[in-house]
Design a protein around this motif. Sequence first.
Motif, short mmCIF file in Angstrom:
data_model
loop_
_atom_site.label_atom_id
_atom_site.label_comp_id
_atom_site.label_asym_id
_atom_site.label_seq_id
_atom_site.Cartn_x
_atom_site.Cartn_y
_atom_site.Cartn_z
N ASN A 195 53.72 32.41 42.13
CA ASN A 195 52.37 32.93 42.32
C ASN A 195 51.50 32.32 41.22
OD1 ASN A 195 52.71 34.50 39.99
ND2 ASN A 195 53.28 36.33 41.15
N THR A 223 50.96 30.84 45.37
CA THR A 223 50.34 31.94 46.11
C THR A 223 49.41 32.72 45.18
OG1 THR A 223 52.16 33.47 45.68
CG2 THR A 223 52.32 32.14 47.68
N GLY A 225 47.92 36.03 45.98
CA GLY A 225 47.63 37.36 46.50
C GLY A 225 46.60 37.32 47.62
N GLY A 228 44.97 34.04 49.05
CA GLY A 228 45.67 33.01 49.82
C GLY A 228 46.61 32.17 48.99
N GLY A 256 55.75 38.06 48.65
CA GLY A 256 56.08 36.69 48.24
C GLY A 256 57.30 36.17 49.00
N1 LIG Z 1 46.02 41.82 49.60
C1 LIG Z 1 46.44 40.85 50.41
N2 LIG Z 1 45.84 40.62 51.61
C2 LIG Z 1 46.30 39.66 52.43
N3 LIG Z 1 47.35 38.86 52.15
C3 LIG Z 1 47.97 39.02 51.00
C4 LIG Z 1 47.57 40.03 50.05
N4 LIG Z 1 48.41 39.98 49.00
C5 LIG Z 1 49.29 38.98 49.27
N5 LIG Z 1 49.02 38.40 50.46
C6 LIG Z 1 49.72 37.26 51.08
O1 LIG Z 1 51.00 37.11 50.50
C7 LIG Z 1 51.11 35.85 49.81
C8 LIG Z 1 51.93 36.04 48.56
O2 LIG Z 1 51.27 36.99 47.76
P1 LIG Z 1 51.37 37.01 46.15
O3 LIG Z 1 50.71 35.79 45.61
O4 LIG Z 1 50.84 38.33 45.71
O5 LIG Z 1 52.93 36.90 45.92
P2 LIG Z 1 53.83 37.48 44.74
O6 LIG Z 1 52.98 37.75 43.55
O7 LIG Z 1 54.95 36.54 44.58
O8 LIG Z 1 54.33 38.84 45.35
P3 LIG Z 1 55.70 39.62 45.10
O9 LIG Z 1 56.44 38.89 44.02
O10 LIG Z 1 55.25 40.99 44.70
O11 LIG Z 1 56.39 39.61 46.40
C9 LIG Z 1 49.68 35.41 49.59
O12 LIG Z 1 49.59 33.98 49.52
C10 LIG Z 1 48.98 35.97 50.82
O13 LIG Z 1 49.16 35.12 51.94
#
Ligand SMILES: Nc1ncnc2c1ncn2[C@@H]1O[C@H](COP(=O)(O)OP(=O)(O)OP(=O)(O)O)[C@@H](O)[C@H]1O
Length: 327
Positions: A195, A223, A225, A228, A256
């Motif tokens: 992320n 990623t 959140g 996108g 994720g």
């Molecule tokens: N609030 C949101 N609304 C829509 N899509 C989201 C949202 N949060 C996350 N996503 C989708 O999920 C993808 C991954 O999210 P994020 O970047 O938060 O991953 P992460 O921090 O690795 O999450 P985790 O480790 O908690 O699973 C984003 O690229 C997006 O497509």
Amino acid sequence: MKFAICGSIATDHLMTYQGRFADSLVPEELHKISVSFLVEDLQVRRGGIAANVAFGMAKLGHQPVLVGAVGEDFAAYESWLRRHGVDCDHLLVSEVRHTARFIVNTDEDMAQIASFYAGAMSEARNIELGPILDQVGGLELVLISPDDPQAMLRHSAECRSRGLSFAADPSQQLAFMDGASIRRLVDGASYLFTNDYEAALTESKTGWDSAEILRRVGTRVITKGKDGCSVVSAHAEQIDVAAAGPVTKVDPTGVGDGFRAGFLSGLAWGLSHERCAQLGSTVSSYVLATVGTQEYDFDRGAFLGRLRDCYGSAAAEEVEPHLGRDR
Ligand SMILES: Nc1ncnc2c1ncn2[C@@H]1O[C@H](COP(=O)(O)OP(=O)(O)OP(=O)(O)O)[C@@H](O)[C@H]1O
Ligand SMILES: [Mg+2]
């Protein structure tokens, strides 16, 4: 050829306490603390990053090979994964340890007392990819997600020595790994998933700036959140894909992992990075809208419909012939 998904496999035991932990704690007596909270609610959820990613890929019609270490208590969880199409034939089953387990008790103030038992996961360092590779007849890509840190390093070293393409997904292990280990983990990866926070952490811990990372890995997938994701390669224009929305945000755990499942599915189908990112975002929107990491469901039509609504007809038409039958 198949995809191997290496990493943690665990169950989460989530309890809720109808009271406040603080009311049962006597600060002066904490050195001999002995408390027990009577809880009314227990939910047991299937989880572990590799299991979540493999489940998501299987939902889309793949048969990913799950690689990790579990205990003899794993039977019920294993049959769930097999039912959904995950290849569980190559797991290491510990003779002495239970499957990794996260146990958390949450009180009415949302204060938490949690423990993580790594258990069998610590034996993942004994897994060799070579025999699995021989048995499945080739691996197109190996995802190395959070696991026993020695197992992660062993897998990436083995991928390099065998000339296997791999994707590094250090995620939360970045916090515990030193710079030298992170460099060994990601060097030579075809893909590096993080992320945006972890992207910065990777740079500060490895001492490699983004240009250097792009010399070491083929493509970075970052990623962000609700904002996108971006796909960045040294020799191609950056691709930015918006999150799939609107979506009801119910439980972000595992978004994720869902993203990786969709992205890797697109790769397995030979689709462009843009389509891969759109698939990843679409799967994560389902994860976000359900409690738990493997509780979401969709049929072919609904999935294609959401993909079309978010990213247009061309995206849906390109994915349609590949998308598996409903499970
Ligand atoms: N609030 C949101 N609304 C829509 N899509 C989201 C949202 N949060 C996350 N996503 C989708 O999920 C993808 C991954 O999210 P994020 O970047 O938060 O991953 P992460 O921090 O690795 O999450 P985790 O480790 O908690 O699973 C984003 O690229 C997006 O497509
Ligand atoms: Mg993550």
